[in-house]
Design an enzyme around this catalytic site. Structure first.
Site, short mmCIF file in Angstrom:
data_model
loop_
_atom_site.label_atom_id
_atom_site.label_comp_id
_atom_site.label_asym_id
_atom_site.label_seq_id
_atom_site.Cartn_x
_atom_site.Cartn_y
_atom_site.Cartn_z
N ARG A 260 0.85 -1.20 0.00
CA ARG A 260 0.00 0.00 0.00
C ARG A 260 0.88 1.24 0.00
O ARG A 260 1.89 1.31 0.70
CB ARG A 260 -0.93 0.01 1.21
CG ARG A 260 -1.93 -1.15 1.18
CD ARG A 260 -2.90 -1.11 2.33
NE ARG A 260 -3.74 -2.31 2.32
CZ ARG A 260 -4.61 -2.63 3.28
NH1 ARG A 260 -4.75 -1.83 4.31
NH2 ARG A 260 -5.31 -3.73 3.19
N ARG A 275 2.33 1.16 10.15
CA ARG A 275 1.84 1.59 8.85
C ARG A 275 2.99 1.45 7.84
O ARG A 275 3.81 2.36 7.70
CB ARG A 275 1.35 3.04 8.94
CG ARG A 275 0.38 3.43 7.84
CD ARG A 275 -0.18 4.82 8.09
NE ARG A 275 -1.00 4.89 9.28
CZ ARG A 275 -2.29 4.55 9.33
NH1 ARG A 275 -2.91 4.14 8.24
NH2 ARG A 275 -2.97 4.63 10.46
N GLU A 347 -6.39 -0.92 15.63
CA GLU A 347 -7.00 -1.90 14.73
C GLU A 347 -6.00 -2.97 14.31
O GLU A 347 -4.87 -2.67 13.92
CB GLU A 347 -7.52 -1.19 13.48
CG GLU A 347 -8.14 -2.12 12.46
CD GLU A 347 -8.23 -1.52 11.07
OE1 GLU A 347 -8.20 -2.28 10.10
OE2 GLU A 347 -8.30 -0.27 10.96
N SER A 350 -10.12 -6.10 10.29
CA SER A 350 -11.36 -5.49 9.84
C SER A 350 -12.12 -6.54 9.06
O SER A 350 -11.60 -7.11 8.10
CB SER A 350 -11.06 -4.27 8.96
OG SER A 350 -12.24 -3.55 8.67
N ARG A 389 1.03 -6.30 12.50
CA ARG A 389 0.39 -5.67 13.66
C ARG A 389 0.22 -6.68 14.80
O ARG A 389 0.27 -6.30 15.98
CB ARG A 389 -0.95 -5.06 13.26
CG ARG A 389 -0.78 -3.84 12.37
CD ARG A 389 -2.04 -3.01 12.26
NE ARG A 389 -1.77 -1.76 11.54
CZ ARG A 389 -2.53 -0.68 11.59
NH1 ARG A 389 -3.64 -0.69 12.32
NH2 ARG A 389 -2.22 0.41 10.93
#
Length: 423
Positions: A260, A275, A347, A350, A389
Site C-alpha cells: 500500500r 503503517r 486496529e 477489519s 500488527r
C-alpha cells in the site's frame, strides 16, 4: 456497483444512505441521465427500424426502375442521426458508470449513525490489559534494543515505511502467519489458497479498489497492480462465474505480501511497523448467499477473534458507524488489540460484509437450484490477522522488564520450542 433499478424504485432511500455517509444527493442527476439515455436508446431503435425499412424500399424501387434518390437521401440523414444518437447513449452511459463507480456501498440498516470514528460502538471486550510493574515500551524500542528490528537499513534499501527483521523476530513473524493459516484451515474450514500478488485492472475494479483508490496502490510499468490485500485475488477468483448454490459458502484464506502506498498518511505512525508499504496479512474471504451473509459475517469475525484469544492478546470488537465504514462495505467490525506501549487500542483486523456490491462489479452470481434464475452472490472479507500488527501486539503484551519477550505458548511449536526472545 449499484443497481440502477433499485435507485429508480426508491431514489429518496438511495440519497438517504449517501447522506448517512456525509455525501450529497445524486439520485436526481443519475435518474435524469438514465431517462435521457433510455429516450436516446428508444429513438435510436426507431431510427434503426426505419433505416431497415428504407433499405427494403430502395431495393424494391431499384428492381422496378423507380427513383430512389429521395429514399437514399433520407437514409444518409438517418445514418448521421443514428451516429449522433449512439454517441449520446455512450456518453450518458459513461457519465452514469463513472459516477456510480465512485459511490460507496449502501449501508446495512444495522449500522449506527455517526460522522467519524467517535460514533463507533464497542460490542464487547475480551481479556484484561496486563498490569505492568514497569513502564512498558513500544515495539520499535523493544525490537531495536534486541537488535532484531532494523529501520535504518530498510530505509537505505527502500525508503521510509519499511523494516528489516532479523533472527528470532523474523521467525516470530513467520510463526504467526503459519499459526493463523493452520487455525483457519484446520478449525475454521477455510481453504488455503496461494494467490498472485500482481493483478489486472478488472480484479482491482471488481473488488472496489478502482477507480477511487488508485493512488493507494502501487502499479507496475506493464499496467498490473501489486495487491493491497489478498482479498483482491481471492474475491476476484469468482468473477464472471455462475456458481452452483449447493457449493456455497465458499471460504478461502491466504497468507500474502500486501503493498500500500499509504497515500494521505504523512505524519501518521511514522515510527515503527504500524503503517508499512509492505506487510504480510492472512486474509479470509467468503462467498455466500444473501440469506446467509449476515451469519457468515458473525462467523468470520469470530474466526479472527479466536486468533487473538489463542495468543492471549486483549482486544475489543467495534461496530463501525456510517461515517467510518469503508467504501465497499455495507457493515464492518473492527477488532482492536490493546498495545500497552502506546497505551491504546489499535486496529488489527477489519471484517466486512459487502453484500452484492462487489458481485455486481465483477458479475459473480449463483443459481439457487437447477433451472432457477441466477442471483448475485454476497462477498465478505476479513483480516485473520494482519501479521505485522499482530507481531507488535505480541511483543508489547509479552515484554519483560529486561527487554525480553515471552513467546505465546501456541507459537512455541513454530519457534522450535523457544519460550523467550532475549537480547
Amino acid at each position: 456497483m449499484h443497481d440502477i433499478r433499485a435507485l429508480r424504485a426508491d431514489p429518496a432511500a438511495f440519497d438517504a444512505d449517501l447522506a448517512r455517509r456525509g455525501l450529497p444527493p445524486v439520485a436526481e442527476q443519475l435518474l435524469a441521465w438514465d431517462e435521457q439515455r433510455r429516450q436516446a436508446q428508444t429513438t435510436l431503435q426507431e431510427r434503426q427500424a426505419r433505416r431497415k425499412a428504407l433499405a427494403r424500399d430502395v431495393g424494391q424501387l431499384k428492381r422496378t426502375g423507380g427513383d430512389t434518390a429521395a429514399l437514399e437521401a433520407e437514409g444518409i440523414a438517418l445514418r448521421a442521426e443514428m451516429e449522433a444518437l449512439e454517441e449520446a447513449v455512450n456518453a450518458l452511459e459513461t457519465q452514469s458508470t463513472a459516477l456510480l463507480a465512485n459511490l460507496p456501498n449502501r449501508l446495512d440498516a444495522t449500522v449506527p449513525d455517526g460522522a467519524d470514528e467517535s460514533g463507533n460502538v464497542v460490542q464487547h471486550v475480551w481479556g484484561t490489559p496486563r498490569d505492568f510493574s514497569f513502564t512498558p515500551r513500544q515495539h520499535f524500542e523493544l525490537g531495536e534494543t534486541l537488535g532484531m528490528m532494523d529501520f535504518a537499513t530498510a530505509s537505505r534499501l527502500s525508503g521510509a515505511r519499511f523494516v528489516v527483521l532479523r533472527g528470532a523476530l523474523a521467525r516470530l513473524e513467520r510463526a504467526l502467519g503459519q499459526f493463523m493459516l493452520d487455525l483457519h484451515v484446520t478449525e475454521h474450514a477455510y481453504e488455503e489458497t496461494l494467490v498472485p500478488v500482481l493483478v489486472n485492472d478488472d480484479a482491482m475494479y471488481g473488488t472496489d479498489k478502482l477507480p477511487k483508490f488508485a493512488d493507494q496502490s502501487f502499479r507496475t510499468e506493464d499496467g498490473r497492480w501489486l495487491i493491497p490485500t489478498a482479498e483482491v485475488p481471492l474475491t476476484a477468483s469468482v468473477s464472471g462465474e455462475i456458481l452452483d448454490g449447493a457449493v456455497l459458502p465458499l471460504r478461502m484464506t491466504a497468507l500474502s505480501q500486501c503493498f500500500r502506498s499509504e497515500a494521505g498518511a504523512a505524519g501518521r505512525d511514522v515510527r515503527g511497523m504500524l503503517r508499512q508499504h509492505q506487510f504480510e496479512k492472512v486474509e479470509m474471504v467468503s462467498v455466500t448467499t444473501p440469506e446467509e451473509s449476515a451469519a457468515e459475517h458473525e462467523r468470520m469475525t469470530r474466526c479472527a477473534e479466536t486468533v487473538l484469544e489463542r495468543l492471549g492478546i486483549p482486544y475489543r470488537r467495534v461496530l463501525l458507524c456510517a461515517g467510518d465504514t469503508g467504501f465497499g462495505a455495507a457493515r464492518t467490525y473492527d477488532l482492536e488489540a490493546w498495545l500497552p506501549g502506546q497505551g491504546a487500542w489499535r486496529e488489527i483486523s477489519s471484517c466486512s460484509n459487502t453484500h452484492d456490491f462487489q458481485a455486481r462489479r465483477m458479475n459473480a452470481r449463483f443459481r439457487p437450484q437447477a433451472g432457477a434464475a441466477p442471483q448475485f452472490v454476497h462477498t465478505l472479507n476479513g483480516s485473520g490477522l494482519a501479521v505485522g500488527r499482530t507481531l507488535i501486539a505480541v511483543m508489547e503484551n509479552g515484554q519483560n522488564e529486561d527487554g525480553s519477550i515471552t513467546v505465546p505458548e501456541v507459537l512455541r511449536p513454530y519457534m522450535g520450542g523457544l519460550e523467550t526472545i532475549a537480547p
